[in-house]
Design a protein around this motif. Structure first.
Motif, PDB file in Angstrom:
ATOM      1  N   CYS A   1      -6.987  11.118   3.624  1.00 30.35           N
ATOM      2  CA  CYS A   1      -8.416  10.882   3.814  1.00 30.35           C
ATOM      3  C   CYS A   1      -8.883   9.670   3.016  1.00 30.35           C
ATOM      4  O   CYS A   1      -9.699   8.876   3.482  1.00 30.35           O
ATOM      5  CB  CYS A   1      -9.217  12.112   3.413  1.00 30.35           C
ATOM      6  SG  CYS A   1      -9.069  13.441   4.616  1.00 30.35           S
ATOM      7  N   ALA A   2      -8.368   9.548   1.782  1.00 24.04           N
ATOM      8  CA  ALA A   2      -8.753   8.384   0.986  1.00 24.04           C
ATOM      9  C   ALA A   2      -8.236   7.108   1.642  1.00 24.04           C
ATOM     10  O   ALA A   2      -8.916   6.084   1.650  1.00 24.04           O
ATOM     11  CB  ALA A   2      -8.222   8.521  -0.436  1.00 24.04           C
TER      12      ALA A   2
ATOM     13  N   ARG B   1      -2.581  18.124  -0.910  1.00 24.51           N
ATOM     14  CA  ARG B   1      -2.555  16.839  -1.607  1.00 24.51           C
ATOM     15  C   ARG B   1      -2.326  15.682  -0.636  1.00 24.51           C
ATOM     16  O   ARG B   1      -2.970  14.636  -0.720  1.00 24.51           O
ATOM     17  CB  ARG B   1      -1.449  16.828  -2.657  1.00 24.51           C
ATOM     18  CG  ARG B   1      -1.920  17.306  -4.011  1.00 24.51           C
ATOM     19  CD  ARG B   1      -0.742  17.485  -4.945  1.00 24.51           C
ATOM     20  NE  ARG B   1      -1.184  18.040  -6.205  1.00 24.51           N
ATOM     21  CZ  ARG B   1      -1.526  17.287  -7.266  1.00 24.51           C
ATOM     22  NH1 ARG B   1      -1.468  15.976  -7.189  1.00 24.51           N
ATOM     23  NH2 ARG B   1      -1.939  17.854  -8.384  1.00 24.51           N
TER      24      ARG B   1
ATOM     25  N   ALA C   1     -11.741  12.436   0.638  1.00 25.61           N
ATOM     26  CA  ALA C   1     -11.443  11.170  -0.034  1.00 25.61           C
ATOM     27  C   ALA C   1     -12.063  11.158  -1.422  1.00 25.61           C
ATOM     28  O   ALA C   1     -11.431  10.734  -2.401  1.00 25.61           O
ATOM     29  CB  ALA C   1     -11.963  10.004   0.793  1.00 25.61           C
TER      30      ALA C   1
ATOM     31  N   PHE D   1      -7.808  13.514  -8.456  1.00 27.08           N
ATOM     32  CA  PHE D   1      -6.346  13.396  -8.426  1.00 27.08           C
ATOM     33  C   PHE D   1      -5.825  11.979  -8.594  1.00 27.08           C
ATOM     34  O   PHE D   1      -4.716  11.791  -9.061  1.00 27.08           O
ATOM     35  CB  PHE D   1      -5.796  13.975  -7.119  1.00 27.08           C
ATOM     36  CG  PHE D   1      -6.048  15.447  -6.978  1.00 27.08           C
ATOM     37  CD1 PHE D   1      -5.239  16.360  -7.644  1.00 27.08           C
ATOM     38  CD2 PHE D   1      -7.094  15.920  -6.216  1.00 27.08           C
ATOM     39  CE1 PHE D   1      -5.472  17.716  -7.536  1.00 27.08           C
ATOM     40  CE2 PHE D   1      -7.335  17.274  -6.103  1.00 27.08           C
ATOM     41  CZ  PHE D   1      -6.520  18.183  -6.766  1.00 27.08           C
TER      42      PHE D   1
ATOM     43  N   VAL E   1     -12.778  13.758  -3.297  1.00 27.85           N
ATOM     44  CA  VAL E   1     -12.035  14.690  -4.154  1.00 27.85           C
ATOM     45  C   VAL E   1     -10.768  14.015  -4.657  1.00 27.85           C
ATOM     46  O   VAL E   1     -10.435  14.083  -5.843  1.00 27.85           O
ATOM     47  CB  VAL E   1     -11.691  15.984  -3.384  1.00 27.85           C
ATOM     48  CG1 VAL E   1     -10.629  16.781  -4.130  1.00 27.85           C
ATOM     49  CG2 VAL E   1     -12.933  16.837  -3.200  1.00 27.85           C
ATOM     50  N   TYR E   2     -10.093  13.316  -3.759  1.00 24.21           N
ATOM     51  CA  TYR E   2      -8.874  12.633  -4.204  1.00 24.21           C
ATOM     52  C   TYR E   2      -9.201  11.615  -5.295  1.00 24.21           C
ATOM     53  O   TYR E   2      -8.574  11.599  -6.351  1.00 24.21           O
ATOM     54  CB  TYR E   2      -8.184  11.939  -3.029  1.00 24.21           C
ATOM     55  CG  TYR E   2      -6.992  11.128  -3.480  1.00 24.21           C
ATOM     56  CD1 TYR E   2      -5.821  11.759  -3.865  1.00 24.21           C
ATOM     57  CD2 TYR E   2      -7.063   9.749  -3.566  1.00 24.21           C
ATOM     58  CE1 TYR E   2      -4.738  11.028  -4.321  1.00 24.21           C
ATOM     59  CE2 TYR E   2      -5.990   9.004  -4.023  1.00 24.21           C
ATOM     60  CZ  TYR E   2      -4.830   9.655  -4.391  1.00 24.21           C
ATOM     61  OH  TYR E   2      -3.765   8.929  -4.857  1.00 24.21           O
ATOM     62  N   LEU E   3     -10.198  10.780  -5.028  1.00 26.80           N
ATOM     63  CA  LEU E   3     -10.498   9.704  -5.972  1.00 26.80           C
ATOM     64  C   LEU E   3     -10.968  10.254  -7.317  1.00 26.80           C
ATOM     65  O   LEU E   3     -10.609   9.729  -8.361  1.00 26.80           O
ATOM     66  CB  LEU E   3     -11.574   8.783  -5.381  1.00 26.80           C
ATOM     67  CG  LEU E   3     -11.081   7.892  -4.254  1.00 26.80           C
ATOM     68  CD1 LEU E   3     -12.245   7.162  -3.611  1.00 26.80           C
ATOM     69  CD2 LEU E   3     -10.074   6.901  -4.794  1.00 26.80           C
TER      70      LEU E   3
ATOM     71  N   LEU F   1      -5.447  14.951   1.204  1.00 24.02           N
ATOM     72  CA  LEU F   1      -6.421  14.227   0.382  1.00 24.02           C
ATOM     73  C   LEU F   1      -6.100  12.742   0.346  1.00 24.02           C
ATOM     74  O   LEU F   1      -6.977  11.900   0.526  1.00 24.02           O
ATOM     75  CB  LEU F   1      -6.421  14.790  -1.042  1.00 24.02           C
ATOM     76  CG  LEU F   1      -6.949  16.213  -1.222  1.00 24.02           C
ATOM     77  CD1 LEU F   1      -6.855  16.633  -2.676  1.00 24.02           C
ATOM     78  CD2 LEU F   1      -8.395  16.302  -0.768  1.00 24.02           C
ATOM     79  N   VAL F   2      -4.841  12.439   0.130  1.00 24.19           N
ATOM     80  CA  VAL F   2      -4.450  11.032   0.082  1.00 24.19           C
ATOM     81  C   VAL F   2      -4.726  10.370   1.427  1.00 24.19           C
ATOM     82  O   VAL F   2      -5.247   9.249   1.494  1.00 24.19           O
ATOM     83  CB  VAL F   2      -2.957  10.896  -0.287  1.00 24.19           C
ATOM     84  CG1 VAL F   2      -2.553   9.431  -0.263  1.00 24.19           C
ATOM     85  CG2 VAL F   2      -2.693  11.482  -1.661  1.00 24.19           C
TER      86      VAL F   2
END
Ligand SMILES: Nc1ncnc2c1ncn2[C@@H]1O[C@H](COP(=O)(O)OP(=O)(O)OP(=O)(O)O)[C@@H](O)[C@H]1O
Ligand SMILES: [Mg+2]
Lengths: 283, 430, 315
Positions: free
Chosen positions: C27-28, C21, B233, B240, B235-237, C24-25
Motif C-alpha cells: 500500500c505504501a 506486513r 500506507a 513499521f 500505518v506502514y510509514l 502494508l508495504v
C-alpha cells in the motif's frame, strides 16, 4: 491455573523452596535460586554508552530494587530484560542475559514469547482506552490462555483480586479503564500484567505518578506478589526501596556500583558513591 | 491614556507624534479586519446570489386545465391531440393559427407525458378509458412560463413595459397567464423531479438524479480504495517503516503528490485506465479511481497525523504483554486513530466531490440521460452537471445550474459537518 | 548448558502477520506507483508528441493554434503548437490572482494572529477556510455569470475596451479562492515568530502596528513567501475557473482586460472534443500536462522548502 509454558519445567537450574535470605555477601546471593543472570551487559544508544558491562543476578521470588541517580541506566537495564529496547532502532545491546538459563538474546528467541514470561509495569499508568475487563483479558486473549468465556472471566477475576482491585471495580468491569483514578489505573496495569502469569514482573517507577496512599497500596501489593513472581523494581525513593525490596542494586553513570541485601546496602554501603547517594548527596 | 488637564509625562500628549502613531495603529487594525471582511463579504455575496438564482430550481410552475369528456372522445387516447385541444379550448381567443401556436407553447415538454400516463390508466383520475369523464389536472408549464411566473413578470406586464423585454412570451400569452393566475390556476409546488430525474435537453425535465447517483458511485469507490490503501500506507510509514533513504523519499513523494494539479490525475486516468487498460469511458469506475489516486496523499497525511497522536505508551503496554507489533498496532493503535483517519478521509471525499477537471479528462462530460445503474455505466457527477448546464445557452438552465450548485454545496456542508462532529466526539480520551 | 528446547523460541509460525506486513508495504508503494504512473504516462505521450512536433517549436513558438495547418505542405490537422502564449496567459492570470490574494491573505493573517480575540478568531478562521472548500466549478460559474459581465460593464463605462472573458475576471476570482491558502500559511509563519522578539519591540515602546511591520512581518517573511509560492502553484494548476471564465484564443498580451487562455484550458479543449487519440492534438495535451507538472513541482518544492526552513529557524 497451570501454565503450560512455565519455564521452570525446562529450567536446568535447581528449583525448589528458596531459602530465607541471609544477610550480606554476594556468596549467599548465589545460593538463592537465580531467575535472571546478566553477564557483561553493555548498552549504547548510538554513540552514547548507557550501560557498561553490568553483571547482575536476580533472585527468584524476591524483589530486587534498582536505584541510582537519574540517567544512570536503570530503565535501560530493566528494558533489556524483556527486550523492550528492541523497539529503539539506535539501541545496541551486548553481553548475555539469561532467564532461567536461556539466553534471551539468542537467535531462536521470540520476543513475544519472552515478554509473555516477563511482564512490565510502566511509570505512568497506561491502561488501554477499553473496558476494565478487556484490559485484563487482552493478554490471555492474544496468547490463547483461556479456552472459554468462563475461563477468561475467571482469569480476569483472579488477576484483579491479586492486584487488589477487584472489590473496587467488580460492579463496573465494563467501564473504561481510563476512567479509574491514577492508583487504580496502576493496579489495573498490574492486574493486566499478571493475567498472563509471567514469571518476572518489571516495574519502572510504578509509584512515581501516584499519591502516598495509592503508593502504599501498591507497595503492599508488591509484597504479596513476590510469593509468586520475581520482581524487579526501579525506584527513586530510598524509603520505598528499603520498604519493599529484598535486594538492591545501585547504578551510577551506567555502571553497577554495588549490589546486595537491601538492609546491608542501606545500613553499611561499601562504596563511597552508594553512601553518598543514599544519604542524599547525589541525585 | 486619557488627556487630563494636568499634563502627565506619561500621557500621550506629552510625546510629540504619538497621536499620529496611534492613528496608524487603528488604521492597521482596520486594514486587517477589512481584509477579512472583504473576503467573507465576497463569500456572502457569492452564496447569496447563487441562492437567489438557484432557489427557483426546486420549484416548478404548473397550470391547471379542465379536460372535458368530449375532448377525450376526440383524442381517442392520444395525449398529444388531447393536450392541444385542451389548450385551444381553455385559452380565450386561441383560434387563429398564430394564436394557437402561442397557446401550445405554454405547456411544458413533459405535459404530454403527464396526460398520456392518465390516458393509459397508470395514473387514476376516476375515469375509465372507455367511459371518459371530465377531470382537471395540473400540467407543467414551459420554461419561459416558469421564468415569467417565478420572476413576477405576469402581473407586471401592464404597468411595466420594460419587463416585457425580459421574457420571450408575447402579450397574448402574458394575458392568458395573468387571467390564469388571477383565477388561481397557476401554482409552483416543490419540484421533486429536479432531484430525481436524469439529465434532459428540456429544462423542465432536466434533473440531478443521474448526477447524484454518479457522484455517489464515484465517491463510494473513491472512499473504499483511498481509505483502505491510505490507512495501510500510513500505518506502514508510521509504525513499521525503517528510517532510511527509501522512507524519506516516500514521504517527500507523498507530500508532492498532494499538491499535483488535479487535472494531471485526469491525464493519468486517460492514459492508463482508459487507453492502456481499456476501462469504460465516462464510467464512475474510472472516475472513482482517478479521484481515489488524487485523494490518496491527503488520506495518508491525515492518517499519519492521527496515528502520531496515539501515545506511545499504548503501544508499549501491548508489546509488554507479548503482543506482536502487528497485534499492538491493529488491536490498539489503529482503532484509536480511526476517528481521526475517518475525519481526514471525509474531508478528502468532500474535496473529491467538488472536483471536476479530472473527470472531464476521462470523458465524464458526455450528455447522459439515464441515471447509471452500475459503476460501469456512463455517468455524470454533480460538479460536471454544473459545468454542463452552465454551458447551455437556454436561460432556464441558468436557474438549474445554480440549483445544482446549491445541492452540491448542501452535500459539502453535510460531509464537513460529519467530519467536524466526528472530530468533536472522539477528541482525545486518554 | 543442557541441550533443551528453548521455551522462549517461537511456538507457532505466524504466516498471516507476514502477509499483513507485505500488504502494508504494498500500500505504501502504491503512492510511488501513482507518481511513476503520472510521470511515465506524461513522458510517454509527450515523447510521441515531440516526434511529430519539434520540441523547439513547442517550447519557443509564439503561436498556439492547434486547429490550423502550420505550413502549406503539411497534411492533416496539425497546427501551431507554441506554448509561449499559453504560459504568458497562465502567468498573467496567476499574477492577477496573487496580487489580490497576497495583500488580503497577509492582512487577514495579521489580524487573526495579532488582533483578533480568541473567540472571534475561532469563528473567523474557519469561515475564511470555507473559501477554499467551495468547488472551483462554482467559482468558474460565478466568474462567468456575474464577475466577467460586471468587469466589462464597469470597464466599458470607464471607456476601456474589455473582453467579455477578460483575464481580470478569471484572475480575481482565482485570487479569492487562494486567500485562505496564503492567510493560513502566513498565520503559521506569524505565530512562529518567538514571543520574546515581539516583547522586545513592545518593550522599547513600539506600538503594536509598528511591531508587526518592523519586527513580526520581516521575521515571518520567508514563511509568507513560501506560502505565496505554494499559492502560485495552486493558481497555475487551477482548471475549472479558467475553463469557464477565461478565453480560448491564445493571445500574447499582458493587458488584464483582454482575453487570454491558459495551459489547463487548452488541455481541456484538446481532450474534450471527439478526437482520434493518436492525433498531434491529443498528444499535445500530454506535453502541456508535463510542462504544467514541471512548473508546479518547482513552485511546490521550493515553496515547501522555504516554509519548512522558516519553521525550523524558530523551533
Ligand atoms: N531512546 C533513547 N535514545 C537515546 N538515548 C537514550 C534513550 N533512552 C535513554 N537514553 C539515554 O540513556 C541513558 C540512560 O537512560 P535511562 O532511561 O536508562 O536512565 P534512568 O536511570 O532510567 O533515568 P531516570 O531515573 O531519569 O528514569 C541516559 O543518558 C539517557 O539519555
Ligand atoms: Mg527511567
Amino acid at each position: 491455573m497451570v501454565n503450560p509454558m512455565n519455564l521452570q519445567s525446562h529450567s536446568p537450574m535447581p528449583t525448589g523452596i528458596t531459602g530465607f535470605p541471609i544477610a550480606a555477601g554476594a556468596s549467599t546471593e548465589v545460593a538463592q535460586n537465580i531467575r535472571i543472570t546478566a553477564k557483561d551487559v553493555s548498552v549504547s544508544y548510538g554513540d552514547l554508552r548507557a550501560l557498561k558491562s553490568i553483571d547482575l543476578d536476580i533472585a527468584e521470588n524476591r524483589v530486587t530494587a534498582l536505584i541510582g541517580p537519574s540517567g544512570c541506566g536503570k530503565s535501560t537495564f530493566l528494558r533489556c530484560i524483556n527486550r523492550m529496547n528492541d523497539l529503539i532502532p539506535s539501541c545496541q545491546v551486548s553481553g548475555e542475559i539469561k532467564l532461567s538459563g536461556h539466553d534471551i538474546y539468542g537467535p531462536e528467541v521470540d520476543v513475544e514469547v519472552l515478554r509473555r514470561h516477563v511482564g512490565m509495569v510502566f511509570q505512568k499508568p497506561n491502561p488501554f482506552p477499553k473496558t476494565i475487563y478487556d484490559n485484563v483479558a487482552y493478554g490471555p486473549r492474544i496468547h490463547g490462555l483461556a479456552g472459554s468465556k468462563g475461563e477468561l472471566d475467571a482469569i480476569v477475576e483472579k488477576s484483579l483480586k491479586r492486584a487488589g482491585l477487584f472489590d473496587e471495580v467488580k460492579d463496573r468491569l465494563d467501564r473504561l479503564g481510563t476512567s479509574l483514578s491514577g492508583g487504580q489505573q496502576q493496579r489495573l496495569c498490574i492486574a493486566r500484567a499478571i493475567a498472563i502469569e509471567p514469571e518476572v514482573i518489571l516495574m519502572d517507577e510504578p509509584c512515581s505518578a501516584l499519591d502516598p496512599i495509592a503508593t502504599a497500596k501498591i507497595e503492599e501489593l508488591i509484597d504479596e506478589l513476590k510469593q509468586r513472581y520475581t520482581i524487579v523494581i526501579v525506584t527513586h525513593s530510598m524509603q520505598q526501596a528499603a520498604r519493599v525490596s529484598d535486594y538492591t542494586a545501585y547504578f551510577h553513570l551506567g555502571e553497577l556500583v554495588e549490589r546486595g541485601d537491601t538492609n546491608r546496602i542501606f545500613t553499611s554501603p561499601q562504596h563511597a558513591k552508594t553512601e553518598a547517594y543514599i544519604s542524599g548527596r547525589i541525585g | 491614556m486619557t488627556n487630563t488637564p494636568i499634563r502627565s509625562p506619561l500621557s500621550a500628549s506629552a510625546v510629540a507624534g504619538l497621536k499620529k502613531r496611534y492613528r496608524s495603529e487603528s488604521l492597521y487594525r482596520r486594514l486587517g479586519l477589512g481584509a477579512i471582511c472583504a473576503s467573507l463579504g465576497f463569500l456572502a455575496f457569492l452564496l447569496a446570489s447563487i441562492l437567489q438564482q438557484g432557489g427557483g430550481a426546486f420549484f416548478k410552475t404548473e397550470i391547471r386545465f379542465d379536460i372535458t369528456a368530449e375532448a377525450q372522445m376526440d383524442a381517442e387516447g392520444d395525449a398529444f391531440i388531447l393536450l392541444r385541444t385542451t389548450l385551444r379550448n381553455s385559452l380565450q381567443g386561441a383560434n387563429t393559427r398564430a394564436a394557437r401556436r402561442q397557446a401550445y407553447a405554454l405547456a411544458g415538454a413533459d405535459a404530454e407525458e403527464q396526460l398520456q400516463a392518465i390516458l393509459n390508466g397508470t395514473q387514476s383520475t376516476g375515469a375509465t378509458p372507455g367511459d371518459p369523464m371530465p377531470f382537471s389536472i395540473w400540467l407543467s408549464a414551459s420554461d419561459e412560463v416558469d421564468f415569467a411566473v417565478k420572476s413576477g413578470l405576469v402581473n407586471l406586464m401592464e404597468t411595466d413595459a420594460q419587463n416585457i423585454g425580459q421574457t420571450r412570451l408575447t402579450t397574448t400569452q402574458l394575458n392568458w397567464l395573468a387571467k390564469l393566475e388571477s383565477d388561481g390556476e397557476i401554482r409552483t409546488p416543490f419540484n421533486l423531479g429536479f432531484l430525481t430525474n436524469g439529465d434532459s435537453r428540456d429544462a423542465e425535465r432536466a434533473g440531478l438524479g443521474g448526477a447524484i447517483m454518479g457522484s455517489l458511485f464515484t465517491l463510494m469507490l473513491c472512499f473504499v480504495t483511498s481509505f483502505f490503501v491510505g490507512v495501510m500506507a500510513a500505518v506502514y510509514l508510521e509504525e513499521f517503516a525503517p528510517k532510511n533513504l527509501f522512507t524519506a523519499f516516500l514521504e517527500v513523494n507523498i507530500n508532492n503528490l498532494a499538491s499535483v494539479p488535479s487535472i494531471i490525475f485526469g491525464l493519468l486516468g486517460l492514459a492508463i485506465f482508459l487507453n492502456m487498460f481499456g476501462m469504460p469511458r465516462s464510467s464512475s469506475l474510472v472516475g472513482g479511481m482517478v479521484l481515489a489516486l488524487m485523494t490518496l496523499p491527503t488520506v495518508i497525511i491525515a492518517s499519519r497525523v492521527s496515528l502520531q497522536s496515539v501515545p506511545p505508551s499504548i503501544r508499549e503496554a501491548a508489546l509488554a504483554l507479548g503482543a506482536t507489533r502487528i497485534q499492538a498496532v491493529f488491536h490498539h493503535v489503529v482503532p484509536l486513530a480511526l476517528p481521526g483517519m475517518l475525519t481526514g478521509a471525509i474531508l478528502g471525499m468532500a474535496r473529491a466531490l467538488g472536483e471536476t477537471a479530472p473527470l472531464l479528462m476521462i470523458g465524464m462530460v458526455a450528455f447522459i440521460a439515464d441515471p447509471p445503474s452500475s459503476v460501469l455505466d456512463p455517468a455524470a457527477a454533480l460538479p460536471v452537471q454544473v459545468f454542463l448546464w452552465s454551458d447551455s445557452p437556454e436561460r432556464a438552465f441558468a436557474e438549474k445550474t445554480s440549483g445544482a450548485i446549491l445541492v452540491l454545496i448542501l452535500f459539502l456542508i453535510l460531509m464537513n459537518g460529519a467530519a467536524i462532529m466526528l472530530r468533536k466526539k472522539f477528541e482525545k480520551k486518554w | 548448558m543442557l541441550k533443551t528446547v528453548n521455551p522462549l523460541a517461537r511456538h507457532k509460525a505466524r504466516p498471516q502477520e507476514q502477509a499483513i506486513r507485505t500488504l502494508l508495504v504494498a500500500c505504501a508503494a502504491a503512492a510511488i506507483l501513482v507518481t511513476v504512473g503520472i510521470i511515465a504516462s506524461l513522458l510517454f505521450e509527450s515523447i510521441r508528441f515531440f516526434s511529430e512536433v519539434p520540441m523547439g517549436d513547442f517550447l519557443f513558438g509564439t503561436t498556439w493554434s492547434p486547429q490550423t495547418a502550420m505550413r502549406e505542405d503539411q497534411v492533416g490537422s496539425t497546427g501551431a503548437f507554441g506554448i509561449i502564449p499559453l504560459l504568458a496567459g497562465t502567468f498573467l492570470i496567476s499574477f492577477i490572482a496573487l496580487s489580490i490574494a497576497t495583500p488580503l491573505g497577509i492582512y487577514s493573517a495579521v489580524y487573526l494572529a495579532e488582533y483578533a480575540a480568541p473567540k472571534s478568531r475561532a469563528i473567523l478562521k474557519p469561515s475564511l477556510e470555507i473559501l477554499a472548500g467551495i468547488p472551483t466549478v462554482v467559482y468558474g460559474f460565478f466568474a462567468a455569470l456575474v464577475i466577467a459581465p460586471l468587469i466589462r460593464d464597469v470597464g466599458t463605462s470607464l471607456g476601456f475596451d474589455v473582453a467579455s472573458s477578460s483575464a481580470l475576471a478569471a484572475g480575481s476570482i482565482m485570487g479569492v479562492m487562494i486567500i485562505p491558502l496564503i492567510s493560513s500559511i502566513s498565520d503559521d509563519a506569524i505565530s512562529a515568530v518567538p514571543q520574546s522578539l515581539k516583547e522586545a519591540s513592545i518593550g522599547l515602546g513600539a506600538t503594536k502596528s509598528e511591531t508587526i511591520r518592523q519586527v513580526i512581518l520581516p521575521a515571518a517573511l520567508p514563511g509568507i513567501a513560501g506560502g505565496i509560492l505554494l499559492a502560485a502553484s495552486r493558481a497555475i494548476g487551477e482548471t475549472m475557473i479558467v475553463v469557464m471564465a477565461a478565453g480560448l484564443a491564445a493571445n500574447l498580451t499582458v493587458n488584464p482586460l483582454e482575453a487570454v487562455t491558459t495551459v489547463t484550458v487548452q488541455i481541456v479543449m484538446l481532450l474534450t472534443g471527439d478526437q482520434e487519440f493518436d492525433s498531434a492534438k491529443t498528444l499535445a495535451a500530454f506535453a502541456l500536462g508535463l510542462t504544467l507538472l514541471a512548473i508546479t513541482l518547482v513552485f511546490n518544492i521550493f515553496g515547501s522548502w522555504i516554509v519548512a526552513r522558516n519553521r525550523e529557524a524558530y523551533d
